[in-house]
Scaffold this active site. Structure first.
Site, PDB file in Angstrom:
ATOM      1  N   HIS B  67      44.890  45.271  35.774  1.00  8.76           N
ATOM      2  CA  HIS B  67      44.158  44.944  37.311  1.00  8.76           C
ATOM      3  C   HIS B  67      44.321  44.146  37.964  1.00  8.76           C
ATOM      4  CE1 HIS B  67      41.049  46.517  40.030  1.00  8.76           C
ATOM      5  NE2 HIS B  67      41.751  46.092  40.647  1.00  8.76           N
ATOM      6  N   HIS B  69      46.527  42.506  41.647  1.00  7.23           N
ATOM      7  CA  HIS B  69      47.474  42.487  43.245  1.00  7.23           C
ATOM      8  C   HIS B  69      48.071  41.929  43.459  1.00  7.23           C
ATOM      9  CE1 HIS B  69      44.078  45.682  43.822  1.00  7.23           C
ATOM     10  NE2 HIS B  69      43.360  45.083  43.440  1.00  7.23           N
ATOM     11  N   ARG B  71      50.491  42.409  45.116  1.00  7.89           N
ATOM     12  CA  ARG B  71      50.531  41.855  47.019  1.00  7.89           C
ATOM     13  C   ARG B  71      52.647  42.609  47.311  1.00  7.89           C
ATOM     14  NH1 ARG B  71      45.493  42.750  48.177  1.00  7.89           N
ATOM     15  NH2 ARG B  71      43.941  40.448  47.632  1.00  7.89           N
ATOM     16  N   ASN B 101      48.057  48.932  46.644  1.00  7.78           N
ATOM     17  CA  ASN B 101      47.964  48.800  47.814  1.00  7.78           C
ATOM     18  C   ASN B 101      48.722  47.702  48.353  1.00  7.78           C
ATOM     19  OD1 ASN B 101      46.842  46.856  46.032  1.00  7.78           O
ATOM     20  ND2 ASN B 101      44.883  46.632  47.590  1.00  7.78           N
ATOM     21  N   ASP B 158      43.084  52.123  44.086  1.00 16.21           N
ATOM     22  CA  ASP B 158      42.160  50.890  44.127  1.00 16.21           C
ATOM     23  C   ASP B 158      42.642  50.462  45.902  1.00 16.21           C
ATOM     24  OD1 ASP B 158      41.766  47.493  43.448  1.00 16.21           O
ATOM     25  OD2 ASP B 158      39.964  49.553  42.521  1.00 16.21           O
ATOM     26  N   HIS B 185      38.203  53.373  42.760  1.00 14.01           N
ATOM     27  CA  HIS B 185      37.630  51.984  43.015  1.00 14.01           C
ATOM     28  C   HIS B 185      36.406  52.892  43.469  1.00 14.01           C
ATOM     29  CE1 HIS B 185      36.932  48.649  45.264  1.00 14.01           C
ATOM     30  NE2 HIS B 185      36.359  48.964  45.696  1.00 14.01           N
ATOM     31  N   HIS B 238      36.303  47.314  37.576  1.00 12.34           N
ATOM     32  CA  HIS B 238      35.287  46.655  38.029  1.00 12.34           C
ATOM     33  C   HIS B 238      34.195  47.431  37.624  1.00 12.34           C
ATOM     34  CE1 HIS B 238      36.448  48.428  41.680  1.00 12.34           C
ATOM     35  NE2 HIS B 238      37.555  47.403  41.590  1.00 12.34           N
ATOM     36  N   ASP B 311      41.583  41.698  38.406  1.00  8.65           N
ATOM     37  CA  ASP B 311      40.905  42.249  39.995  1.00  8.65           C
ATOM     38  C   ASP B 311      41.765  41.216  40.612  1.00  8.65           C
ATOM     39  OD1 ASP B 311      38.702  43.412  41.950  1.00  8.65           O
ATOM     40  OD2 ASP B 311      41.066  44.153  41.835  1.00  8.65           O
ATOM     41  N   HIS B 315      44.083  35.709  48.368  1.00  6.50           N
ATOM     42  CA  HIS B 315      44.326  35.722  50.142  1.00  6.50           C
ATOM     43  C   HIS B 315      44.403  34.961  50.557  1.00  6.50           C
ATOM     44  CE1 HIS B 315      41.957  39.854  50.840  1.00  6.50           C
ATOM     45  NE2 HIS B 315      41.706  39.982  49.493  1.00  6.50           N
TER      46      HIS B 315
END
Lengths: 89, 430
Positions: B67, B69, B71, B101, B158, B185, B238, B311, B315
């Site tokens: 899991h 991300h 981006r 996502n 998710d 999620h 999660h 997860d 950012h």
């Protein structure tokens, strides 16, 4: 078959065809010759390919014709018409 | 951290090899030839180019995070597949699964292909997860069949919950054809509302709108029942509440296709840690209270929770250095994962090292259907070498990700990754 699909169950036509489509290639994998039927209306290129639908193995036109005849006789019987006995005096 | 191509012959000398699959531990050498395991045992190899002295170090399967991300596509300022793989290597991970996502959403086979092709030369094996619904809108199912054929390993929206129960049901039914899990999620959007942190005494004191535990547990319950009804595979991401653990535990007795993960940050922190409004602790689902944390640890110990997953959610600075209500949710977690998990579960809770290794290796690989027999002659070397005794203080310089949103900066961690070997390359931590 669009009328029979629930909301959003089949993501797209191309996915349906890739997973379920009756193509010449899939038909020819079978050793025995298959009889091809389809209740209609057909979405050519989606659930069935034109090559298959129009082939000699397909009896779709007869199926549709017979379907009309079957429905006619069922309605006829349900409407209460008795069978004529030709020996009746 | 330095990443180099493996020399044609590399000798990993005198390592304590822990095999989580065979449940064995032994001291031995491993010879790698052209990036593959050639020999395991007492090795006297004379024309070796590189020798890595593994005395006092643990050698085991490279970690797998199902899991993350990355981006990519769309938000390359936060992370790319390349920078994400550096981050993974630093954490000892050799295999990851990326969430869809992105911008655009990975909801079609072309996007799956993009990730697979782009990640081929990278040192970490990246498996794309496709979205459940088109554009993650939660309305129409996406082309799961075509995505699976292209290489998608699971499906998830998710970041967003699949709010509509019928869509979730259809998704589970449809996924049965491919034998891969649906990962939802679980956070009811309505109950969650504008919640910024866990609803409780702390949120009240801080004046932040609360996001109640029930928003998660109620949807976890729904998903468990739907999975049982449809006979599909469900993986719960999660997990953060005690009730979620309870429902998962009960359902696992009745139905066996349920798996669940927990993050390092949910094991490490509780909501009191948000008292300084640290936006790096703003995450979905939120950091819960200490009772919830204890329930999660119990859930790991009794097998209710199958694996650890970070997860990892990068950012940028401007998305985190703002007021708490406006900050984006998420924190990075790959580099710090092992040090956090070892400290909490082993040092503080007495879980054995091999059990922790299982949570990071064979368990996630089993859930995703990946090969678990990694310590075998002939296999591509997918290994991590770590110092389980090293105590270290996590700093920003230990971060390889493009983003620096980690709540673990300045925290004391236990256990450190020294070398990660994957896809013919070796990462050496500095």
């Amino acid at each position: 078959q669009r009328e029979r699909m629930g909301i959003g169950l089949v993501p797209s036509n191309r996915e349906y065809r890739r997973l379920f489509g009756v193509t010449s290639e899939r038909i020819n994998r079978r050793k025995k010759e298959l009889v091809i039927m389809h209740p209609g209306p057909m979405n050519r290129g989606v659930e069935i390919d034109s090559q298959v639908a129009d082939s000699d193995q397909a009896i779709i036109l007869d199926q549709v014709l017979n379907g009309v005849a079957s429905r006619m006789s069922i309605l006829y019987l349900l409407l209460g018409v008795k069978e004529e006995n030709t020996n009746e005096g | 951290m330095k990443v180099n191509k493996l020399d044609s012959k590399v000798l990993l000398k005198n390592a304590t090899i822990i095999d989580p699959l065979k449940e064995s531990q032994s001291k031995a050498d491993i010879l790698l030839v052209e990036g593959k395991i050639a020999e395991i045992g007492k090795i006297q190899e004379l024309d070796v180019i590189t020798t890595v002295d593994c005395s006092g170090l643990i050698l085991t399967h490279g970690f797998c995070d199902l899991h993350v991300h990355f981006r990519d596509p769309g938000n390359g300022d936060k992370e790319t597949l390349e920078s994400g793989s550096m981050s993974a290597l630093a954490g000892g991970f050799t295999r990851v699964c990326t969430m869809p996502n992105t911008q655009p959403t990975v909801d079609n086979p072309e996007s799956i292909n993009y990730i697979i092709e782009k990640s081929k030369p990278l040192p970490v094996h990246i498996h794309p997860i496709g979205s459940v619904t088109k554009g993650q809108q939660g309305v129409e199912l996406s082309e799961m069949g075509l995505m699976h054929q292209a290489g998608a390993v699971a499906f998830s929206d998710d970041g967003l919950p699949i709010q509509n129960g019928l869509v979730m049901r259809k998704a589970l039914e449809y996924s049965r054809m491919f034998g891969v899990p649906i990962i939802n999620h679980a956070e009811d959007e309505c109950l969650r509302a504008d919640g910024l942190m866990n609803e409780g005494k702390v949120s009240t004191r801080l004046g932040l709108v609360g996001n109640p535990s029930i928003a998660e547990s109620i949807m976890v319950f729904r998903d468990l029942k739907l999975a049982e009804l449809t006979g599909a595979k469900l993986h719960i991401p999660h997990v953060s509440t005690a009730d979620s653990v309870k429902y998962i535990n009960e359902m696992k007795n009745a139905y066996d296709k349920i798996t669940a993960e927990v993050t390092p940050h949910h094991l490490f922190f509780n909501d009191k840690h948000l008292e300084d409004y640290n936006t790096n602790l703003k995450v979905a689902p939120p950091i819960r209270d200490s009772l919830s944390r204890e329930a999660l640890i119990k859930g790991i110990k009794n097998g209710t929770i199958d694996c650890i997953a970070t997860d990892h959610a990068p950012h940028t600075v401007h998305e985190k250095e703002t007021t708490f209500d406006l900050a984006s949710c998420g924190l990075i977690g790959l580099e710090s994962c092992f040090g956090v998990v070892k400290r909490i579960l082993a040092d503080e809770e007495g879980v054995s090292l091999i059990d922790i290794i299982k949570l990071l290796t064979i368990s996630p690989r089993k859930i995703m259907g990946f090969d678990n027999n990694l310590l075998e002659i002939g296999k591509e070397a997918e290994l991590v070498i770590l110092d389980d005794e090293e105590r270290w203080n996590f700093q920003e310089k230990n971060i390889e990700s493009k983003s620096k949103n980690s709540p673990f900066i300045n925290q004391d961690l236990s256990g450190r990754v020294k070398y990660t070997i994957s896809n013919g390359q070796i990462a050496t931590s500095s």
